[in-house]
Enzyme design. Structure first.
Site, PDB file in Angstrom:
ATOM      1  N   ALA A  26      33.185  -8.814   0.662  1.00 10.00           N
ATOM      2  CA  ALA A  26      32.978  -8.378   1.563  1.00 10.00           C
ATOM      3  C   ALA A  26      33.673  -8.931   2.796  1.00 10.00           C
ATOM      4  CB  ALA A  26      30.736  -8.691   1.711  1.00 10.00           C
ATOM      5  N   GLY A  74      32.431  -8.694  -3.773  1.00  4.26           N
ATOM      6  CA  GLY A  74      32.556  -7.485  -3.125  1.00  4.26           C
ATOM      7  C   GLY A  74      33.029  -6.499  -3.770  1.00  4.26           C
ATOM      8  N   GLU A 102      32.370  -6.241  -7.235  1.00 10.93           N
ATOM      9  CA  GLU A 102      31.258  -5.589  -7.838  1.00 10.93           C
ATOM     10  C   GLU A 102      31.077  -3.955  -7.664  1.00 10.93           C
ATOM     11  OE1 GLU A 102      29.140  -8.029  -4.665  1.00 10.93           O
ATOM     12  OE2 GLU A 102      27.586  -8.799  -5.681  1.00 10.93           O
ATOM     13  N   GLU A 154      31.702 -15.791  -4.621  1.00 12.27           N
ATOM     14  CA  GLU A 154      30.795 -16.308  -3.065  1.00 12.27           C
ATOM     15  C   GLU A 154      29.818 -17.903  -3.103  1.00 12.27           C
ATOM     16  OE1 GLU A 154      30.608 -13.875  -5.659  1.00 12.27           O
ATOM     17  OE2 GLU A 154      30.804 -11.653  -4.216  1.00 12.27           O
TER      18      GLU A 154
HETATM   19  N1  CO8 Z   1      36.496 -11.110   4.158  1.00 11.93           N
HETATM   20  C1  CO8 Z   1      37.797 -10.367   5.722  1.00 11.93           C
HETATM   21  N2  CO8 Z   1      39.077 -11.076   5.261  1.00 11.93           N
HETATM   22  C2  CO8 Z   1      39.971 -11.058   3.796  1.00 11.93           C
HETATM   23  C3  CO8 Z   1      38.806 -11.102   3.165  1.00 11.93           C
HETATM   24  C4  CO8 Z   1      37.613 -10.930   3.483  1.00 11.93           C
HETATM   25  N3  CO8 Z   1      36.902 -10.649   1.820  1.00 11.93           N
HETATM   26  N4  CO8 Z   1      39.902 -11.108   2.236  1.00 11.93           N
HETATM   27  C5  CO8 Z   1      40.893 -11.531   2.949  1.00 11.93           C
HETATM   28  N5  CO8 Z   1      41.211 -11.136   3.872  1.00 11.93           N
HETATM   29  C6  CO8 Z   1      42.019 -10.986   5.317  1.00 11.93           C
HETATM   30  C7  CO8 Z   1      42.601 -12.374   5.130  1.00 11.93           C
HETATM   31  O1  CO8 Z   1      41.491 -12.867   6.674  1.00 11.93           O
HETATM   32  C8  CO8 Z   1      43.987 -12.270   5.782  1.00 11.93           C
HETATM   33  O2  CO8 Z   1      44.010 -11.960   7.246  1.00 11.93           O
HETATM   34  P1  CO8 Z   1      44.583 -12.423   8.636  1.00 11.93           P
HETATM   35  O3  CO8 Z   1      45.923 -11.970   8.265  1.00 11.93           O
HETATM   36  O4  CO8 Z   1      44.046 -11.698   9.271  1.00 11.93           O
HETATM   37  O5  CO8 Z   1      44.391 -13.921   8.146  1.00 11.93           O
HETATM   38  C9  CO8 Z   1      44.285 -11.170   5.015  1.00 11.93           C
HETATM   39  O6  CO8 Z   1      43.290 -10.623   4.650  1.00 11.93           O
HETATM   40  C10 CO8 Z   1      44.909 -10.921   3.778  1.00 11.93           C
HETATM   41  O7  CO8 Z   1      44.697 -12.505   3.161  1.00 11.93           O
HETATM   42  P2  CO8 Z   1      44.960 -14.136   3.040  1.00 11.93           P
HETATM   43  O8  CO8 Z   1      46.306 -14.860   4.380  1.00 11.93           O
HETATM   44  O9  CO8 Z   1      44.258 -15.010   2.810  1.00 11.93           O
HETATM   45  O10 CO8 Z   1      45.906 -13.458   1.544  1.00 11.93           O
HETATM   46  P3  CO8 Z   1      46.561 -14.396   0.699  1.00 11.93           P
HETATM   47  O11 CO8 Z   1      47.288 -14.134  -0.103  1.00 11.93           O
HETATM   48  O12 CO8 Z   1      46.806 -16.189   0.751  1.00 11.93           O
HETATM   49  O13 CO8 Z   1      44.996 -14.880  -0.505  1.00 11.93           O
HETATM   50  C11 CO8 Z   1      42.942 -14.338  -1.196  1.00 11.93           C
HETATM   51  C12 CO8 Z   1      44.124 -13.433  -0.868  1.00 11.93           C
HETATM   52  C13 CO8 Z   1      43.312 -15.038  -3.099  1.00 11.93           C
HETATM   53  C14 CO8 Z   1      42.240 -13.547  -1.800  1.00 11.93           C
HETATM   54  C15 CO8 Z   1      41.883 -14.800   0.201  1.00 11.93           C
HETATM   55  O14 CO8 Z   1      42.768 -13.600   0.818  1.00 11.93           O
HETATM   56  C16 CO8 Z   1      41.108 -14.468  -0.341  1.00 11.93           C
HETATM   57  O15 CO8 Z   1      40.060 -15.446  -0.899  1.00 11.93           O
HETATM   58  N6  CO8 Z   1      39.992 -13.927   0.048  1.00 11.93           N
HETATM   59  C17 CO8 Z   1      38.311 -13.821   0.217  1.00 11.93           C
HETATM   60  C18 CO8 Z   1      38.256 -13.836  -1.545  1.00 11.93           C
HETATM   61  C19 CO8 Z   1      36.225 -13.865  -0.889  1.00 11.93           C
HETATM   62  O16 CO8 Z   1      36.290 -14.907  -1.350  1.00 11.93           O
HETATM   63  N7  CO8 Z   1      36.113 -12.744  -1.313  1.00 11.93           N
HETATM   64  C20 CO8 Z   1      34.302 -13.127  -1.779  1.00 11.93           C
HETATM   65  C21 CO8 Z   1      33.819 -12.178  -0.356  1.00 11.93           C
HETATM   66  S1  CO8 Z   1      31.822 -12.689  -0.526  1.00 11.93           S
HETATM   67  C22 CO8 Z   1      31.212 -10.799  -1.283  1.00 11.93           C
HETATM   68  O17 CO8 Z   1      32.216 -10.658  -1.143  1.00 11.93           O
HETATM   69  C23 CO8 Z   1      29.914 -11.181  -1.085  1.00 11.93           C
HETATM   70  C24 CO8 Z   1      29.609  -9.607  -1.336  1.00 11.93           C
HETATM   71  C25 CO8 Z   1      28.274  -9.145  -1.326  1.00 11.93           C
HETATM   72  C26 CO8 Z   1      27.949  -8.966   0.455  1.00 11.93           C
HETATM   73  C27 CO8 Z   1      26.294  -9.491   0.555  1.00 11.93           C
HETATM   74  C28 CO8 Z   1      25.793  -9.235   1.919  1.00 11.93           C
HETATM   75  C29 CO8 Z   1      25.039  -9.671   2.762  1.00 11.93           C
END
Ligand code: CO8
Length: 260
Positions: free
Chosen positions: A66, A111, A114, A134
């Site tokens: 998400a 997400g 999921e 998360e």
């Molecule tokens: N949300 C928003 N932006 C994201 C997300 C995300 N989940 N994942 C990646 N991005 C963005 C980064 O911010 C970045 O943007 P920018 O270029 O503007 O800085 C771009 O995508 C590229 O990402 P990275 O530079 O971080 O790329 P890397 O190759 O270095 O890393 C990863 C890739 C490992 C996937 C890393 O991006 C990461 O860890 N992302 C987050 C993963 C995460 O924690 N996901 C879980 C989120 S929480 C969730 O899903 C809850 C679901 C239930 C919701 C319930 C509602 C309340």
């Protein structure tokens, strides 16, 4: 002009590919994506699509979760509403009256995992990475992860994966029973389409009833589940496809199913 955040590719009369299309944010799910996904599924249902393949744009991510930038400033009520809405849309996906296949081509985190688990089947490339990270963000899975992962891998492993939030590779996801099949990088979509084609050779009504009966196995007591199986089995005998399927076998020819 801004690109649509969800694309639908009508591959054939029976198969569509639904692509989450925010590659710059690694296809993170924001409220707009959730609504467009619901619209895409409704469109597939209207067009009587039997196989929906769900994937992510680009070669890096299926869906990296998400959207954290959207969730950052949410308060309790708004977060609960976002979780409920996401759950409902993934519920539509899991109850889709046809087969849904996730083609996981990269990160499937939070997400994203999921979303994949709400599909009937998951194929994933060897470079994909799974995880429910998360708790590392101070929250918990909110789009069904605590429920669907337990049903897929059992309580102990689900606890370990969710409480540590660790990422894991496709080969482990296959071993755990989360992913059906691992393929080479870049081949997840073709593998999913191939699977859809193999399933599509069968009676569509029977496939739908089998899917429903299997779902009940995780929701009902065995005796009630067996009664439901018998109900669905009976329903098959109201279909043209049952007559055709059995006649074709006895006449030693290929069945021509009508989906009725
Ligand atoms: N949300 C928003 N932006 C994201 C997300 C995300 N989940 N994942 C990646 N991005 C963005 C980064 O911010 C970045 O943007 P920018 O270029 O503007 O800085 C771009 O995508 C590229 O990402 P990275 O530079 O971080 O790329 P890397 O190759 O270095 O890393 C990863 C890739 C490992 C996937 C890393 O991006 C990461 O860890 N992302 C987050 C993963 C995460 O924690 N996901 C879980 C989120 S929480 C969730 O899903 C809850 C679901 C239930 C919701 C319930 C509602 C309340």
């Amino acid at each position: 002009m801004t690109e649509p955040v969800v694309l639908v590719d009508w591959r054939s009369d029976t198969t569509a590919i639904v692509t989450i299309n925010r590659p710059r944010a690694l296809n993170a799910l924001n409220p707009e994506v959730i609504e467009k996904l619901a619209e895409a599924l409704a469109g597939c249902q209207r067009e009587k699509i039997r196989h929906v393949v769900v994937t992510g744009s680009g070669d890096k991510a299926f869906v990296a979760g998400a959207d954290i930038s959207v969730m950052k400033n949410m308060r309790r009520g708004e977060a609960r509403h976002f979780a409920r809405r996401g759950q409902r849309v993934l519920h539509l996906l899991s109850r889709y009256p046809g087969v849904t296949i996730a083609a996981v081509n990269g990160f499937a985190l939070g997400g994203g995992m999921e979303l994949a688990m709400a599909c009937d089947l998951i194929v994933a490339s060897s470079n994909a990475r799974f995880g429910q990270p998360e708790v590392g963000l101070g929250v918990i899975p909110g789009f069904g992860g605590t429920q669907r992962l337990v049903r897929l891998v059992g309580e102990q492993r689900a606890r370990e994966l969710i409480l540590t939030g660790r990422r894991f590779k496709t080969d482990e996801a296959v071993r755990l029973g989360i992913v059906l099949e691992m393929v080479e990088p870049g081949e997840a979509l073709d593998a999913a389409l191939g699977l859809a084609e193999r399933i599509g050779a069968n009676g569509p009504k029977a496939v739908h009833y089998a899917k429903e009966a299997i779902r009940l196995a995780t929701e009902l007591d065995l005796e009630i589940g067996l009664q439901e199986e018998a109900e669905y089995f009976g329903l098959c005998f109201d279909t043209v496809d049952q007559t055709e399927g059995m006649a074709a076998f006895l006449e030693k020819r290929k069945a021509e199913f009508k989906g009725r």
